[in-house]
Design a protein around this motif. Sequence first.
Motif, mmCIF file in Angstrom:
data_model
loop_
_atom_site.group_PDB
_atom_site.id
_atom_site.type_symbol
_atom_site.label_atom_id
_atom_site.label_comp_id
_atom_site.label_asym_id
_atom_site.label_seq_id
_atom_site.Cartn_x
_atom_site.Cartn_y
_atom_site.Cartn_z
ATOM 1 N N VAL A 110 -15.827 11.746 -5.059
ATOM 2 C CA VAL A 110 -17.007 11.679 -4.195
ATOM 3 C C VAL A 110 -18.141 12.499 -4.800
ATOM 4 C CG1 VAL A 110 -17.936 12.252 -1.916
ATOM 5 C CG2 VAL A 110 -15.613 11.327 -2.136
ATOM 6 N N ARG A 112 -21.156 15.027 -5.333
ATOM 7 C CA ARG A 112 -21.462 16.289 -4.659
ATOM 8 C C ARG A 112 -22.806 16.831 -5.138
ATOM 9 N NH1 ARG A 112 -16.972 18.566 -2.090
ATOM 10 N NH2 ARG A 112 -15.004 17.429 -2.457
ATOM 11 N N SER A 113 -23.387 17.684 -4.306
ATOM 12 C CA SER A 113 -24.670 18.292 -4.657
ATOM 13 C C SER A 113 -24.473 19.312 -5.774
ATOM 14 C CB SER A 113 -25.279 18.988 -3.435
ATOM 15 O OG SER A 113 -24.446 20.040 -3.003
ATOM 16 N N ARG A 119 -20.479 17.541 -0.337
ATOM 17 C CA ARG A 119 -20.348 16.085 -0.433
ATOM 18 C C ARG A 119 -21.650 15.413 -0.029
ATOM 19 N NH1 ARG A 119 -14.729 13.476 1.792
ATOM 20 N NH2 ARG A 119 -13.290 14.398 0.275
ATOM 21 N N LEU A 120 -22.079 14.460 -0.841
ATOM 22 C CA LEU A 120 -23.296 13.725 -0.533
ATOM 23 C C LEU A 120 -23.031 12.518 0.359
ATOM 24 C CD1 LEU A 120 -25.002 13.829 -4.053
ATOM 25 C CD2 LEU A 120 -25.437 15.301 -2.069
ATOM 26 N N ARG A 121 -21.783 12.138 0.472
ATOM 27 C CA ARG A 121 -21.385 11.036 1.346
ATOM 28 C C ARG A 121 -19.891 11.136 1.613
ATOM 29 N NH1 ARG A 121 -18.306 7.846 -1.636
ATOM 30 N NH2 ARG A 121 -18.809 7.317 -3.803
ATOM 31 N N PRO A 122 -19.404 10.421 2.630
ATOM 32 C CA PRO A 122 -17.957 10.419 2.894
ATOM 33 C C PRO A 122 -17.197 9.685 1.781
ATOM 34 C CG PRO A 122 -19.198 9.627 4.790
ATOM 35 C CD PRO A 122 -20.149 9.664 3.630
ATOM 36 N N ARG A 124 -14.994 6.816 0.349
ATOM 37 C CA ARG A 124 -14.997 5.398 0.705
ATOM 38 C C ARG A 124 -13.751 4.707 0.164
ATOM 39 N NH1 ARG A 124 -21.420 4.482 -0.631
ATOM 40 N NH2 ARG A 124 -22.215 5.387 1.311
ATOM 41 N N TRP A 162 -17.621 -2.002 7.606
ATOM 42 C CA TRP A 162 -17.270 -0.609 7.332
ATOM 43 C C TRP A 162 -16.710 -0.003 8.608
ATOM 44 C CZ3 TRP A 162 -17.095 1.736 2.693
ATOM 45 C CH2 TRP A 162 -17.789 1.157 1.629
ATOM 46 N N LYS A 164 -15.265 3.662 10.330
ATOM 47 C CA LYS A 164 -15.162 5.118 10.224
ATOM 48 C C LYS A 164 -13.757 5.550 10.634
ATOM 49 C CE LYS A 164 -18.355 7.694 9.921
ATOM 50 N NZ LYS A 164 -19.029 8.378 8.787
ATOM 51 N N SER A 169 -13.823 9.706 6.617
ATOM 52 C CA SER A 169 -13.988 8.774 5.504
ATOM 53 C C SER A 169 -14.337 7.391 6.027
ATOM 54 C CB SER A 169 -12.721 8.722 4.647
ATOM 55 O OG SER A 169 -11.600 8.379 5.430
ATOM 56 N N GLU A 170 -14.824 6.538 5.135
ATOM 57 C CA GLU A 170 -15.248 5.195 5.515
ATOM 58 C C GLU A 170 -14.388 4.156 4.824
ATOM 59 O OE1 GLU A 170 -19.993 6.252 6.196
ATOM 60 O OE2 GLU A 170 -19.339 5.234 4.364
#
Length: 282
Positions: A110, A112-113, A119-122, A124, A162, A164, A169-170
């Motif tokens: 995932v 990351r910044s 985390r920049l997003r969940p 997937r 999608w 959740k 997580s997605e």
Amino acid sequence: MSIHWFPGHMAKAKRLLLESVKLVDVIVELRDARIPLASANPLLDKIIGKKARIVALAKTDLANSEQTKAWLAYLEKVERVKAIGLNLKRQHEASRLLLPQISALADPLVPRSKQGNVRLRPARIMIVGIPNVGKSTLINSLAGKSTAKTGSLPGVTRSKQWIKLSDGSELLDTPGILWPKLDDVLVARKLAVTGAIGQGGFDEYELAAWLLRYLADHFPILLGRYKLTSLDLAGEELLQAVGRARGCLVGGGDVDLQRAADIVLTEFRTGKMGQITLESPP
């Protein structure tokens, strides 16, 4: 035996998978524990590529438990993938066994910044597999609610959505697909007898006759439920005998072969014959 498959929606499903694989971190490939090889779609290797993958054997409640253990060991050693078995009828089993494995694979993938490592997003995830292998049931179990339409007929879930999950997580739901040509007759029969191919794709009478002969050769004890006087018969003769034993008679005392075939296939698919695995690891 003639198997007719790959209708228009299957071709569309393949295109959808090709587009969707780029969007996820981890792929869960769902196979049928009764036919771990026959239910492994050869198209998936090309579609999935080098994506992180988990192979889950569904319907372990219908398969031989020792064979399932042997298959899980084979998959991890030979195919070099994480493999787990799932009885989707057990509440929370999928979440307990599968989610930790997904998290372990997805976490390092995932984005990351740069600052704070946030985390920049969940994570997937995508679940793939042949039709009627239990994808919708698995998705509903992981989500903790009824989100995907479930049914006993292949191809029930076809739209892209999608979902959740409870851990944030997605999950991307995708249609089940079979491959364009079922040239291997034995593979085609195994897929049909376990329910991956819709009724319009094969002759039920011919399939039931083949199944009875196959079981008589490999699992004769399982046919004791029909109280047959002899197993040394052709498949069609075995089906006739089962029909007479179950009272599937029409005018003149003839056997209603369609009804007899339906009984045989239903009792196999629902596990009434016993826990049967049709394939052993190579």
